[in-house]
Design a protein around this motif. Structure first.
Motif, short mmCIF file in Angstrom:
data_model
loop_
_atom_site.label_atom_id
_atom_site.label_comp_id
_atom_site.label_asym_id
_atom_site.label_seq_id
_atom_site.Cartn_x
_atom_site.Cartn_y
_atom_site.Cartn_z
N GLU A 24 0.78 -1.25 -0.07
CA GLU A 24 -0.13 0.05 -0.03
C GLU A 24 0.89 1.24 -0.09
OE1 GLU A 24 -3.75 2.38 0.36
OE2 GLU A 24 -3.18 0.42 -0.35
N PHE A 25 1.93 1.47 0.85
CA PHE A 25 2.69 2.47 0.97
C PHE A 25 3.76 2.54 -0.31
CE2 PHE A 25 2.55 1.94 5.80
CZ PHE A 25 1.73 2.80 5.88
N GLY A 26 4.04 1.53 -0.80
CA GLY A 26 4.72 1.54 -2.16
C GLY A 26 3.87 2.11 -3.28
N GLY A 111 13.61 4.04 -12.24
CA GLY A 111 12.40 3.21 -12.46
C GLY A 111 11.47 3.21 -11.49
N ASP A 112 11.97 3.86 -10.13
CA ASP A 112 11.10 3.63 -8.79
C ASP A 112 9.77 4.77 -9.31
OD1 ASP A 112 12.35 1.96 -7.92
OD2 ASP A 112 13.48 3.28 -6.57
N THR A 113 8.68 4.28 -8.79
CA THR A 113 7.50 5.41 -8.74
C THR A 113 7.69 6.32 -7.50
OG1 THR A 113 6.33 3.95 -7.38
CG2 THR A 113 5.94 3.71 -9.54
N PRO A 114 7.25 7.34 -7.60
CA PRO A 114 7.26 8.27 -6.36
C PRO A 114 7.28 7.78 -5.02
CG PRO A 114 6.12 9.57 -8.03
CD PRO A 114 6.30 8.21 -8.62
N ALA A 115 6.01 6.85 -4.91
CA ALA A 115 5.97 6.45 -3.48
C ALA A 115 6.88 5.15 -3.34
CB ALA A 115 4.52 5.81 -3.65
N ARG A 120 12.04 3.41 -0.49
CA ARG A 120 13.38 2.94 -0.66
C ARG A 120 14.31 4.01 0.09
NH1 ARG A 120 17.12 0.33 -4.31
NH2 ARG A 120 19.03 1.24 -4.39
N LEU A 121 13.94 5.15 0.05
CA LEU A 121 14.73 6.18 0.57
C LEU A 121 14.50 6.23 2.19
CD1 LEU A 121 16.46 8.85 0.43
CD2 LEU A 121 14.51 10.13 -0.19
N LEU A 179 16.25 16.05 -1.75
CA LEU A 179 15.94 16.44 -3.32
C LEU A 179 15.50 15.19 -4.14
CD1 LEU A 179 18.84 19.05 -3.86
CD2 LEU A 179 16.47 19.47 -4.16
N ALA A 180 16.26 14.27 -3.74
CA ALA A 180 16.02 12.80 -4.31
C ALA A 180 14.47 12.66 -4.48
CB ALA A 180 16.82 11.68 -4.14
#
Length: 370
Positions: A24-26, A111-115, A120-121, A179-180
């Motif tokens: 869900e969070f992803g 390729g990561d979506t914002p969520a 990941r961050l 920023l990322a």
């Protein structure tokens, strides 16, 4: 058919909730995620989710804590277990660059979506907007700086204080992370790592001279029986440690974590310093501390050999067992208490601001240094 015990069933439920929450969070990010959808994904009721995690924030933090990988493999060529001869320890700039590269590995991929990139961050943007959370986040960042600084100081001949350097580097790294998260692709992580290396050349005139310490009342001399609590994991080494040896035990609330340095700097040669972090909100504030400390020490273990890592023990006293053992009836964000243990007895106590320093500098009842 095998029947599960209640504890096994609860563990299975928690695991299902965490898997559903990660999805869900992803997909939707922290702000747009819904507990109802997490329950639906896990094929559980909303009540089953809340019986394991009291809030969406607690659940998000649990997902982040579960994502931390405490890898001991080195970054770069700092350690070579199979080499016939151990390499020389890296210099200050090299160690800082290796630490920065390890920290920056969390930046979102193309390729990561914002969520998913935020997960990941391990981003906390928008998660703590209340005063207790912001205070705890500020204090745990100071603790992170101390942990990094003590490792860096091992690279200097006279162990010059490096806390301001560590704070500056963490500012740069967290800024790059922000920023990322909000403007992906803006900065080159290799440039950021090189910048961190160059920061070690700055003369920041870093000294240790807190103005309140000369006015701290001395610790109280006592002779109380010491009953050590059960072992807990040391967050710096990852190993379980006991509390039956002589040394100084400092119990700090989430609002007083910066006082850890007062004990470390005042410690005498050979002193075993243990800092226990307590909170009356283990689901949120406790997980925040666990997340940030675990994240940073994981990077340290990949770069610094064991003898160069911070020379004190850091434990998370989630169930207040250490606090109870030192005779602390109540805990809160402002908690600061300390005891010195010697030969199975507590021989010195102090509470309140400056307690860590007072006990670390305390003498034994006969007037001799401990």
């Amino acid at each position: 058919m095998v029947r599960l015990t209640r504890a096994q069933q609860q563990e299975r439920t928690r695991a299902a909730v965490l898997v559903a929450a990660r999805a869900e969070f992803g997909e939707r990010g922290y702000a747009d995620a819904k507990v109802d959808r997490i329950a639906e994904r896990a094929e559980l009721t909303r009540g089953a989710v809340y019986s394991n995690f009291p809030s969406k924030r607690a659940l998000y933090l649990a997902v982040l804590v579960g994502s931390i990988e405490h890898a001991d493999a080195p970054v770069g060529s700092i350690e070579h277990a199979d080499a016939p001869e151990a390499p020389s320890p890296p210099g200050l700039a090299e160690a800082m660059g290796a630490f920065a590269r390890g920290w920056l590995e969390r930046l979102p991929l193309a390729g990561d979506t914002p969520a998913d990139g935020s997960l990941r961050l391990r981003s906390l943007a928008g998660v703590f907007d209340d005063e207790p959370g912001r205070t705890a986040l500020a204090q745990v960042t100071r603790l992170e700086a101390l942990l990094l600084a003590l490792a860096l100081e091992s690279r200097l001949p006279h162990h010059t204080r490096c806390v301001r350097l560590a704070e500056l580097v963490l500012t740069l790294l967290n800024g790059a992370g922000h920023l990322a998260d909000t403007a992906p692709g803006f900065a080159d992580p290799f440039d950021v790592a090189r910048a961190c290396e160059h920061l070690t050349g700055l003369d920041l005139a870093d000294t240790w001279d807190p103005p309140h310490l000369p006015f701290v009342a001395p610790a109280q001399s006592v002779q109380d029986r010491w009953e050590p609590p059960a072992e807990l994991p040391d967050q710096i080494t990852g190993r379980r440690v006991g509390f039956d040896a002589d040394g100084v035990l400092v119990v700090l609330g989430a609002g007083r974590l910066e006082a850890a340095e007062e004990a470390v700097r005042a410690a005498r040669p050979g002193d075993q310093i243990t800092v226990a972090v307590v909170t009356d909100d283990p689901a949120e504030i406790g997980r925040l501390v666990r997340l940030r400390v675990g994240d940073l020490t994981g990077c340290l273990r990949r770069v610094f050999e064991p003898e160069a890592r911070p020379g004190f023990r850091l434990v998370l006293d989630d169930h207040a067992t250490i606090a109870s053992a030192v005779g602390l009836p109540d805990i809160g964000d402002a908690t600061e208490t300390a005891v010195r243990v010697q030969a199975g007895e507590i021989i010195a106590r102090a509470r309140g601001r400056g307690a860590a320093h007072a006990v670390a500098t305390a003498t034994s009842p006969d007037g001799a240094g401990t």
